[in-house]
Design a protein around this motif. Structure first.
Motif, PDB file in Angstrom:
ATOM      1  N   LEU A 139       0.822  -1.372  -0.011  1.00  0.00           N
ATOM      2  CA  LEU A 139       0.085   0.010   0.004  1.00  0.00           C
ATOM      3  C   LEU A 139       0.913   1.355   0.015  1.00  0.00           C
ATOM      4  O   LEU A 139       0.562   2.346  -0.606  1.00  0.00           O
ATOM      5  N   THR A 140       1.970   1.069   0.760  1.00  0.00           N
ATOM      6  CA  THR A 140       2.818   2.303   0.837  1.00  0.00           C
ATOM      7  C   THR A 140       3.540   2.725  -0.670  1.00  0.00           C
ATOM      8  O   THR A 140       3.775   3.745  -0.948  1.00  0.00           O
ATOM      9  N   SER A 141       3.877   1.545  -1.139  1.00  0.00           N
ATOM     10  CA  SER A 141       4.609   1.430  -2.435  1.00  0.00           C
ATOM     11  C   SER A 141       3.614   1.984  -3.417  1.00  0.00           C
ATOM     12  O   SER A 141       4.125   2.737  -4.659  1.00  0.00           O
ATOM     13  N   GLN A 159      -8.614  -6.114  -2.368  1.00  0.00           N
ATOM     14  CA  GLN A 159      -8.319  -4.648  -1.943  1.00  0.00           C
ATOM     15  C   GLN A 159      -7.198  -3.991  -2.910  1.00  0.00           C
ATOM     16  O   GLN A 159      -7.446  -2.427  -3.162  1.00  0.00           O
ATOM     17  N   LEU A 160      -6.153  -4.780  -3.419  1.00  0.00           N
ATOM     18  CA  LEU A 160      -5.341  -4.198  -4.400  1.00  0.00           C
ATOM     19  C   LEU A 160      -6.058  -3.881  -5.981  1.00  0.00           C
ATOM     20  O   LEU A 160      -5.970  -2.744  -6.483  1.00  0.00           O
ATOM     21  N   ALA A 161      -7.192  -4.516  -6.077  1.00  0.00           N
ATOM     22  CA  ALA A 161      -7.844  -4.482  -7.196  1.00  0.00           C
ATOM     23  C   ALA A 161      -8.672  -3.399  -7.213  1.00  0.00           C
ATOM     24  O   ALA A 161      -8.842  -2.330  -8.522  1.00  0.00           O
ATOM     25  N   LYS A 162      -9.398  -3.205  -6.009  1.00  0.00           N
ATOM     26  CA  LYS A 162     -10.023  -1.749  -6.120  1.00  0.00           C
ATOM     27  C   LYS A 162      -9.333  -0.566  -6.070  1.00  0.00           C
ATOM     28  O   LYS A 162      -9.792   0.572  -6.843  1.00  0.00           O
ATOM     29  N   ASN A 204      -9.383 -14.484  -7.068  1.00  0.00           N
ATOM     30  CA  ASN A 204      -8.917 -13.470  -8.066  1.00  0.00           C
ATOM     31  C   ASN A 204      -9.836 -12.651  -8.627  1.00  0.00           C
ATOM     32  O   ASN A 204      -9.690 -11.611  -9.204  1.00  0.00           O
ATOM     33  N   TYR A 205     -11.385 -12.842  -8.231  1.00  0.00           N
ATOM     34  CA  TYR A 205     -12.094 -12.343  -8.877  1.00  0.00           C
ATOM     35  C   TYR A 205     -12.720 -11.160  -8.270  1.00  0.00           C
ATOM     36  O   TYR A 205     -13.094 -11.313  -7.031  1.00  0.00           O
ATOM     37  N   TYR A 206     -12.907  -9.859  -8.944  1.00  0.00           N
ATOM     38  CA  TYR A 206     -13.264  -8.670  -8.283  1.00  0.00           C
ATOM     39  C   TYR A 206     -14.071  -7.680  -9.176  1.00  0.00           C
ATOM     40  O   TYR A 206     -13.589  -7.556 -10.370  1.00  0.00           O
ATOM     41  N   ASN A 207     -15.264  -7.544  -8.892  1.00  0.00           N
ATOM     42  CA  ASN A 207     -15.919  -6.427  -9.610  1.00  0.00           C
ATOM     43  C   ASN A 207     -16.133  -6.846 -11.085  1.00  0.00           C
ATOM     44  O   ASN A 207     -15.867  -5.820 -11.974  1.00  0.00           O
ATOM     45  N   GLY A 208     -16.372  -8.202 -11.557  1.00  0.00           N
ATOM     46  CA  GLY A 208     -16.407  -8.458 -12.842  1.00  0.00           C
ATOM     47  C   GLY A 208     -14.964  -8.621 -13.712  1.00  0.00           C
ATOM     48  O   GLY A 208     -15.228  -9.120 -14.775  1.00  0.00           O
ATOM     49  N   GLN A 209     -13.974  -8.684 -12.888  1.00  0.00           N
ATOM     50  CA  GLN A 209     -12.758  -9.183 -13.609  1.00  0.00           C
ATOM     51  C   GLN A 209     -11.934 -10.100 -12.659  1.00  0.00           C
ATOM     52  O   GLN A 209     -11.898  -9.990 -11.289  1.00  0.00           O
ATOM     53  N   VAL A 229     -13.875  -9.498  -1.572  1.00  0.00           N
ATOM     54  CA  VAL A 229     -14.141  -8.040  -1.267  1.00  0.00           C
ATOM     55  C   VAL A 229     -13.295  -7.383  -0.517  1.00  0.00           C
ATOM     56  O   VAL A 229     -12.504  -7.785   0.342  1.00  0.00           O
ATOM     57  N   PRO A 230     -12.871  -6.290  -0.947  1.00  0.00           N
ATOM     58  CA  PRO A 230     -11.997  -5.322  -0.288  1.00  0.00           C
ATOM     59  C   PRO A 230     -12.041  -5.234   1.264  1.00  0.00           C
ATOM     60  O   PRO A 230     -11.228  -4.907   2.048  1.00  0.00           O
TER      61      PRO A 230
END
Length: 434
Positions: free
Chosen positions: A97-99, A118-121, A149-154, A393-394
């Motif tokens: 997150l910092t990077s 979380q990272l995908a969001k 690996n699925y988030y928000n349709g991707q 989910v995030p």
């Protein structure tokens, strides 16, 4: 990185408590050499990609990556150099997150499955469905592991290593109560739990140790009863977390706990492996890591491993493990990172890593001399065919904490099961709306 993405990352950092201090490793995913190297008949610019991970440095995991996997990849992919960066798991998420806020991300990373959404969001990961070869690879892995690996349709990655749990039982405890074999159904499981429970002092036996009321421990019950934490589109908990099937699963657990038939949520319980070995527990559900631990700590203790008992919706356990994702850097680095990701999912690499304890995500893994003596993985691989992941989910971490708090209140008698699930549903919906 686009300004809008930086603003989003900065907002996420504020949300988790302000600027997070990194661990002091300054590795950029945009490092490029200017000289050229020959690959076959073509000349290409050599490129260095960074690979972040939290492989164990005390076991053989990191040594295998550094001494075997990466050298073989570089040999078969001349022009691409992989710079391995091993980080402590405890602060790797903060480092990412910092990077991200400082545009100092790696090119590719091994990610805990709960970090992926979380990272995908934040918009820092590359969606992968359109990458050449992704579809074919996705069909080779366990569906439960792929779903992380699925988030928000991707899909933003692929599973890299995986695990699940099966039912461990103490045959001596079962035999003492006239039970000849582990239960195959949830109804028989509950009957056996009740049958073996009882006694006092050193003779006290619990039918089952659940090991806590996190979703890691609750999901096998909820899903096997046909319940769910969230709707299929992950948008609401209403009618799912507080739905009749989830209620049946949680009410069963709470009733067994209050009757003294199970333990493992409130303080004071013996550890699950220790309790099983000492005859304090008839059943636990645990992962493949317990097999070598039992062999080392309790070499004379005999135990059974069987599939998780089938409820109304079948035998459904929970999915654990790590994924591999590519970060938005530039086309050249993203292409090289994709080559490395595909290699990490090759039969050769997956076999090497399973040999050191990282269960392969491939549904079919050919026999290999490297895997001799590791047949115990087979039952876990069989269980993975029907295992399901926790919500991708995030907001997962906070959702899990809220559910755990409410279920504990129900076990303590501070709330009814209905009140606990209704409260958890309300809290979950509020988190999903953020």
């Amino acid at each position: 990185m686009k300004r809008s993405r930086l603003i989003g990352v900065a907002g996420a950092l504020v949300a988790i408590g302000g600027g997070l201090a990194g661990c002091g490793i300054a590795q950029s995913g945009s490092e490029t050499n200017t000289s050229t190297a020959s690959t076959g008949n073509a000349s290409v610019a050599p490129i260095t990609i960074t690979f972040w991970n939290a492989y164990s440095e005390t076991d053989s995991e990191e040594k295998t990556i550094v001494n075997k996997i990466i050298p073989e990849f570089e040999k078969t992919h001349p022009g691409i150099t992989v710079q391995n960066v091993t980080l402590p798991y405890s602060n790797m998420q903060q480092k990412l997150l910092t990077s991200a806020a400082g545009n100092q991300l790696p090119d590719v990373a091994r990610l805990d499955i709960i970090w992926m959404p979380q990272l995908a969001k934040l918009g820092v990961l590359v969606p992968q469905q359109k990458l050449s070869g992704w579809t074919a690879l996705s069909k080779k892995v366990f569906p439960g592991s792929l779903s992380t690996n699925y988030y928000n349709g991707q899909y933003y990655g692929l599973p890299l290593d995986t695990n699940t749990k099966v039912l461990f039982s103490n045959p001596a405890v079962l035999k003492a109560h006239g039970i000849q074999k582990p239960p195959a159904t949830m109804a028989q499981f509950i009957a056996d739990i009740k049958k073996v429970s009882g006694g006092t002092g050193k003779n006290r036996v619990y039918g089952y140790d659940i090991g806590g009321d996190s979703l890691w421990n609750l999901v096998p019950w909820i899903d096997s009863y046909g319940g769910s934490v969230l709707s299929p589109n992950m948008k609401t908990a209403t009618g799912y977390l507080n739905g009749p099937k989830t209620y049946q699963a949680i009410n069963t657990l709470v009733s067994l706990y209050k009757a003294g038939d199970i333990t493992g949520v409130l303080p004071g319980a013996t550890g699950d492996m220790d309790g099983l070995a000492k005859g304090e527990y008839a059943f636990i559900d645990e992962g493949p890591w317990d097999v070598p631990s039992m062999a080392q700590t309790y070499p004379k203790v005999k135990y059974n491993m069987s599939l998780w008992p089938a409820g109304p919706a079948g035998s459904v356990q929970v999915v654990g493990g790590e994924d591999i994702g590519i970060f938005n850097t530039d086309p050249a680095h993203e292409k090289a990172a994709w080559e490395f990701e595909q290699f990490m999912l090759s039969t050769e690499a997956q076999t090497q890593m399973q040999a050191v304890g990282q269960m392969s995500v491939l549904k079919t893994l050919p026999q290999s001399n490297l895997l001799k003596g590791l047949d115990y993985f087979n039952i876990f691989r069989k269980q993975l065919a029907t295992a399901k992941a926790r919500p991708s989910v995030p907001q997962f971490t906070q959702i899990e904490q809220d559910i755990e708090t409410e279920v504990t209140k129900a076990i303590q008698g501070k709330e009814t099961v209905k009140q606990a699930l209704d409260n958890a549903t309300k809290e979950t919906n509020e988190l999903l709306a953020e």
